[in-house]
Design an enzyme around this catalytic site. Structure first.
Site, mmCIF file in Angstrom:
data_model
loop_
_atom_site.group_PDB
_atom_site.id
_atom_site.type_symbol
_atom_site.label_atom_id
_atom_site.label_comp_id
_atom_site.label_asym_id
_atom_site.label_seq_id
_atom_site.Cartn_x
_atom_site.Cartn_y
_atom_site.Cartn_z
ATOM 1 N N CYS A 66 0.876 -1.174 0.000
ATOM 2 C CA CYS A 66 0.000 0.000 0.000
ATOM 3 C C CYS A 66 0.910 1.219 0.000
ATOM 4 O O CYS A 66 1.742 1.361 0.912
ATOM 5 C CB CYS A 66 -0.864 -0.039 1.255
ATOM 6 S SG CYS A 66 -1.831 1.444 1.540
ATOM 7 N N CYS A 177 -0.687 3.960 -6.389
ATOM 8 C CA CYS A 177 -1.614 3.328 -5.448
ATOM 9 C C CYS A 177 -1.833 1.914 -5.957
ATOM 10 O O CYS A 177 -2.072 1.710 -7.158
ATOM 11 C CB CYS A 177 -2.936 4.098 -5.419
ATOM 12 S SG CYS A 177 -4.253 3.224 -4.520
HETATM 13 N N1 DGL Z 1 -3.872 0.625 -2.023
HETATM 14 C C1 DGL Z 1 -3.593 1.783 -1.308
HETATM 15 C C2 DGL Z 1 -2.398 2.556 -1.731
HETATM 16 O O1 DGL Z 1 -1.585 1.980 -2.400
HETATM 17 C C3 DGL Z 1 -4.579 2.319 -0.395
HETATM 18 C C4 DGL Z 1 -5.413 3.394 -0.881
HETATM 19 C C5 DGL Z 1 -6.425 3.810 0.120
HETATM 20 O O2 DGL Z 1 -6.840 3.006 0.946
HETATM 21 O O3 DGL Z 1 -6.799 4.979 0.064
HETATM 22 O O4 DGL Z 1 -2.231 3.693 -1.429
#
Ligand code: DGL
Length: 261
Positions: A66, A177
């Site tokens: 993440c 993301c």
């Molecule tokens: N998959 C996430 C990232 O890479 C999380 C995004 C989120 O929960 O806002 O930032």
């Protein structure tokens, strides 16, 4: 591995392909998703709880799958658990800047990632000679979590973020993301071949392999059928549906459980 939700599956896909003998435990903090708009201090606390859970389960390496949690927590995690190898997500600004022919690079990420020190450091270091166009992809994570990555709403939202980039001749789009690789079809529809999508997940898998090899921690090749255990603090079905849709090749070895932290 962990993520706020299903986004980290885009990283798991690469890790499972490169390291097919490694068992994986994956936590989706779906009850608190999205992380993007939350203060960094809160994302740090949530990440710490998940890491403690994974360490209790005897994980030998942790992928912070993440970008938002990497920005908020990875420095502290490395200080608190110096014996644990951590691999985080870094926006792939460097390869995009090197490959851009128009000298114009776009980055789509959550606001948490864009405000983080890591992104600003990467930007200063690698994007000095290109024009960088930044957009916070508000609303995109929610659509992916709802399984609506190919919907008219996703297309419309992406158009608002990407059209200004296309107007500025952006030819390399960095996905900052881990949810966004699942929007690839919709991004391609908007960009119509004018943007190359840069996803850092394959490089993350290479780094996982490198660290495991360095520490002599690679799984035994004789144990060729690893298990994939999925935990969710929210609706487990969402995780299961997304796994079936995007990683069907793993289905026989997956199990799903609810988790309260
Ligand atoms: N998959 C996430 C990232 O890479 C999380 C995004 C989120 O929960 O806002 O930032």
């Amino acid at each position: 591995m962990f993520d706020s939700g299903v986004g980290g599956l885009s990283v798991l896909r690469e890790v499972a392909a490169l390291l097919p003998c490694e068992p994986v435990r994956y936590v989706a903090d779906a009850a608190r998703c999205p992380y993007g708009p939350r203060p960094a201090s809160e994302v740090l606390k949530l990440s710490l709880d998940i890491v403690k859970f994974l360490l209790e389960k005897k994980c030998k390496l942790i992928v912070v799958a993440c970008n938002t949690a990497t920005a908020a927590a990875i420095d502290t995690l490395r200080k608190l658990f110096p014996h644990v190898p951590f691999v985080g997500m870094e926006p792939a600004v460097k390869p995009a800047a090197e490959q851009s022919k128009t000298r114009s690079v776009g980055i789509l990420a959550t606001s948490g990632t864009l405000q983080g020190r890591l992104f600003n450091h990467t930007k200063e270091r690698y994007a000095a000679n290109v024009e960088l166009h930044v957009a916070a992809g508000n609303g995109l994570v929610e659509l992916v979590e709802q399984g609506r990555e190919d919907s008219p709403e996703a297309l419309a939202l992406l158009r608002t973020y990407l059209q200004p980039m296309l107007d500025s001749r952006v030819d390399e789009l960095v996905l900052g993301c881990t949810h966004y690789p699942f929007l690839k079809n919709s991004i391609d529809k908007v960009a119509q071949g004018r943007m190359v999508i840069v996803n850092p997940a394959p490089a993350v898998a290479v780094q996982v392999k490198r660290l495991l090899a360095q520490r002599n921690l690679l799984a035994d090749h004789a144990a060729a059928h690893p298990a994939y255990e999925f935990f969710s603090t929210g609706d487990v079905n969402i995780l299961e549906q997304m796994q079936k849709k995007h990683l069907p090749q793993l289905s026989e070895r997956c199990s799903f459980q609810a988790l309260s932290l």
